[in-house]
Enzyme design. Sequence first.
Site, PDB file in Angstrom:
ATOM      1  N   CYS A   1       6.687  -2.618  -6.773  1.00  0.00           N
ATOM      2  CA  CYS A   1       7.617  -2.438  -5.644  1.00  0.00           C
ATOM      3  C   CYS A   1       7.076  -1.479  -4.583  1.00  0.00           C
ATOM      4  O   CYS A   1       7.842  -0.822  -3.881  1.00  0.00           O
ATOM      5  CB  CYS A   1       8.989  -1.981  -6.126  1.00  0.00           C
ATOM      6  SG  CYS A   1       9.758  -3.161  -7.251  1.00  0.00           S
ATOM      7  N   ASN A   2       5.757  -1.403  -4.475  1.00  0.00           N
ATOM      8  CA  ASN A   2       5.146  -0.530  -3.474  1.00  0.00           C
ATOM      9  C   ASN A   2       3.893  -1.206  -2.918  1.00  0.00           C
ATOM     10  O   ASN A   2       2.769  -0.801  -3.234  1.00  0.00           O
ATOM     11  CB  ASN A   2       4.820   0.827  -4.094  1.00  0.00           C
ATOM     12  CG  ASN A   2       4.502   1.869  -3.053  1.00  0.00           C
ATOM     13  OD1 ASN A   2       4.185   1.552  -1.913  1.00  0.00           O
ATOM     14  ND2 ASN A   2       4.563   3.118  -3.456  1.00  0.00           N
TER      15      ASN A   2
END
Length: 145
Positions: A94-95
């Site tokens: 998620c980055n």
Amino acid sequence: GGMKAISSHSTCLAAERVRRFRRLVHDNNTSVVQIYGQWNYFQFGTKGIDERTPGPTVAFNITDRDGAIIGYDEVSRLAALNRPPIQLRTGCFCNPGACQEALSLCDDDVTEQHASGHVCGDRRGIVNGKPTGAIRASFGKDSIW
């Protein structure tokens, strides 16, 4: 015990994982594991774990003897065959910006990956010979060696 004991325990496990990763080499003496983030730069001293030690999460990829990254999807499938299964998180966590930087992907690489149909959560660890993410091992209070 408490949180300090949990933190110490989980960080010690991560440190041992990194020590063992660093010792893994192919027959041509190239590293088997590419470690990312603070653990990649961490130098083990004689004092053991202290406040400068990175946390209990290790991000990495597995490489072949020529240094090419083996897709996280393949490593994840193999880990699931172990009994009990080895629990790993894979992808960009998620980055995507940090992932792009850690994997040294330029904007064109990411655009190519997206144009090929790669999206978060799919099982495509390599697109056009370049990684789309990494593998993460996280240690906590219930982790054992």
